[in-house]
Motif scaffolding. Structure first.
Motif, mmCIF file in Angstrom:
data_model
loop_
_atom_site.group_PDB
_atom_site.id
_atom_site.type_symbol
_atom_site.label_atom_id
_atom_site.label_comp_id
_atom_site.label_asym_id
_atom_site.label_seq_id
_atom_site.Cartn_x
_atom_site.Cartn_y
_atom_site.Cartn_z
ATOM 1 N N VAL A 133 109.825 76.574 44.299
ATOM 2 C CA VAL A 133 108.387 76.627 44.580
ATOM 3 C C VAL A 133 108.154 76.912 46.062
ATOM 4 O O VAL A 133 107.329 77.750 46.435
ATOM 5 C CB VAL A 133 107.697 75.305 44.169
ATOM 6 N N MET A 134 108.914 76.218 46.932
ATOM 7 C CA MET A 134 108.770 76.444 48.366
ATOM 8 C C MET A 134 109.095 77.896 48.736
ATOM 9 O O MET A 134 108.372 78.537 49.505
ATOM 10 C CB MET A 134 109.686 75.508 49.149
ATOM 11 N N ALA A 135 110.182 78.419 48.180
ATOM 12 C CA ALA A 135 110.587 79.788 48.483
ATOM 13 C C ALA A 135 109.526 80.796 48.033
ATOM 14 O O ALA A 135 109.264 81.788 48.724
ATOM 15 C CB ALA A 135 111.930 80.094 47.817
ATOM 16 N N LEU A 136 108.896 80.526 46.889
ATOM 17 C CA LEU A 136 107.853 81.423 46.385
ATOM 18 C C LEU A 136 106.602 81.414 47.268
ATOM 19 O O LEU A 136 105.834 82.372 47.277
ATOM 20 C CB LEU A 136 107.472 81.022 44.958
ATOM 21 N N MET A 137 106.398 80.318 48.019
ATOM 22 C CA MET A 137 105.185 80.186 48.843
ATOM 23 C C MET A 137 105.332 80.820 50.226
ATOM 24 O O MET A 137 104.360 80.893 50.975
ATOM 25 C CB MET A 137 104.835 78.707 48.997
ATOM 26 N N GLU A 138 106.526 81.283 50.575
ATOM 27 C CA GLU A 138 106.755 81.792 51.930
ATOM 28 C C GLU A 138 106.080 83.139 52.173
ATOM 29 O O GLU A 138 105.424 83.350 53.187
ATOM 30 C CB GLU A 138 108.256 81.923 52.178
ATOM 31 N N SER A 139 106.238 84.078 51.238
ATOM 32 C CA SER A 139 105.838 85.460 51.483
ATOM 33 C C SER A 139 104.372 85.821 51.193
ATOM 34 O O SER A 139 103.802 86.639 51.920
ATOM 35 C CB SER A 139 106.747 86.403 50.683
#
Length: 318
Positions: A133-139
Motif C-alpha cells: 500500500v505504501m509503495a502504491l502511494m508514492e508515485s
C-alpha cells in the motif's frame, strides 16, 4: 487523549537520537554521519522493511479488504495534492505550490519505518500488504503535482516529458528497492528468510536510531532556511499533516477494522516525501524551490508526526 502514549513516544530512544541531532546543530557541533554511511543505512531500512513485508505478505490470502486498502491508499495520494495545491497557490507560485502538494500527497518511507516501531511498542503487528500500500502511494501524487503545474503554469518554458516523469516515479531508487525487497521476501521460503533474520530484524532498531540521528542533523541545518518565508510554511507543515492523519484515522473504519492497518494508513496520509518528490521535482520542475519544500517536510512535518502525530492518530483509532 491518553497522554501516557505521548510521553512513551517522547522517551523512545530512536526519537531521542533525532533530538540529539538537532541539538548538535544548535550547539554547532561537528557531529555528523558520513554521507556514504547515511546512504547505506537508508538502503538497509528500505530493504529490511520491504523484505519483512514480503515475508508477511507470503502468508496472507488476497482478500477484498486488502484490495480496498490499496484503493484507499491510491485515493489518498490523489486527493491530498489536489486540495492542498489550491491552498498553497494562495501564498506561493504555481511551481512551489505543485512541488509542496506533491510532497504532502506522497509518503515518507522513513516515517513508515518509524511507525512500524511504534506499532511494536503497542504490541501490534504490521501486515505485509501495508508495505505494498505504501509503495502504491508514492508515485500518484508526483504525477498529480506535475499535471497541476503544467495546467496552471502560464510560462511556456515549463515543458516536461510525461514519459520521463512516469519513468522516474517508477524507477526511483527508494520505490524500486522497497518493491523489489517486497517481491524477494515474498518469494523466499521460511528457511531462506531465517538465514538472514539477524540482519533484517535484530539490527533494525539500532540502524533506525542512527538514521534518525542523521535526520535530526539534516533537519536542524535546513530549519534555518525556512524562517525567511514567514509563518505560513510552518502552519501548513504542522496543521495539514495532522488534519490528514486524523481524518484518515477516523475514515479508515469504513475500509478496515484492523487497528494496525488503520494506524499505518493514517500515518501514510500524514507523512510527506522528502526523498522521491524532491528528486522528481529537481528533474521535472527546476523552478520549484527546494529550500522551501524540503525544510517543510523534513524539519517540521517529520518530527511533528513522530512526536505528536502517532499518539494522536492511535488515540483516534482506539
Amino acid at each position: 487523549m491518553n497522554f501516557n502514549l505521548l510521553l512513551e513516544n517522547l522517551t523512545n530512544p530512536a526519537l531521542l537520537f533525532f533530538v540529539l541531532g538537532i541539538v548538535a546543530v544548535l550547539l554547532k557541533s561537528d557531529l555528523e554521519i558520513p554521507p556514504n554511511s547515511s546512504k547505506f543505512i537508508s538502503l538497509y531500512l528500505l530493504f529490511a522493511i520491504g523484505f519483512r513485508g514480503g515475508q508477511e505478505l507470503s502468508h496472507e490470502v488476497l482478500t477484498s479488504e486488502i484490495l480496498w486498502l490499496m484503493l484507499a491508499g491510491i485515493a489518498i495520494s490523489l486527493i491530498i495534492p489536489l486540495y492542498t495545491f489550491f491552498i498553497l497557490k494562495k501564498k506561493f507560485n504555481v511551481f512551489d505550490a505543485g512541488a509542496i502538494a506533491a510532497a504532502y500527497g506522497s509518503v515518507s518511507a522513513v516515517t513508515f519505518v518509524t511507525a512500524t516501531s511504534y506499532l511494536e511498542q503497542q504490541q501490534l503487528h504490521l501486515h505485509g500488504y501495508m508495505v505494498a500500500v505504501m509503495a502504491l502511494m508514492e508515485s500518484p501524487a508526483i504525477i498529480i503535482g506535475l499535471l497541476l503545474i503544467s495546467y496552471f503554469s502560464t510560462t511556456e518554458s515549463n515543458e516536461f516529458s510525461k514519459r520521463s516523469v512516469a519513468k522516474h516515479a517508477i524507477t526511483n531508487g527508494s520505490v524500486l528497492l522497497i518493491l523489489g525487497s517486497l517481491v524477494i521476501g515474498y518469494l523466499a521460503n521460511n528457511k531462506q528468510a531465517e538465514d538472514i533474520k539477524p540482519f533484517t530484524n535484530d539490527l533494525f532498531k539500532g540502524f533506525l536510531a542512527i538514521f534518525l540521528l542523521d535526520m535530526g542533523i539534516t533537519s536542524g541545518r535546513k530549519l534555518k532556511s525556512l524562517f525567511g518565508f514567514g509563518w505560513f510554511p510552518f502552519a501548513f507543515a504542522i496543521c495539514i499533516p495532522l488534519f490528514n492523519g486524523v481524518a484518515v484515522a477516523w475514515l479508515s473504519q469504513f475500509v478496515t477494522a484492523d487497528v494496525s492497518n488503520r494506524f499505518i494508513l493514517s500515518i501514510l496520509a500524514a507523512s510527506a516525501s522528502y526523498i522521491a518528490v524532491p528528486a522528481a521535482m529537481k528533474i521535472a520542475v527546476p523552478q520549484a524551490n527546494p529550500g522551501l519544500f524540503l525544510p517543510m517536510t523534513l524539519a517540521v512535518t517529520f518530527p511533528i508526526n513522530i512526536t505528536v502525530g502517532m499518539p494522536l492518530y492511535y488515540c483516534v483509532i482506539v
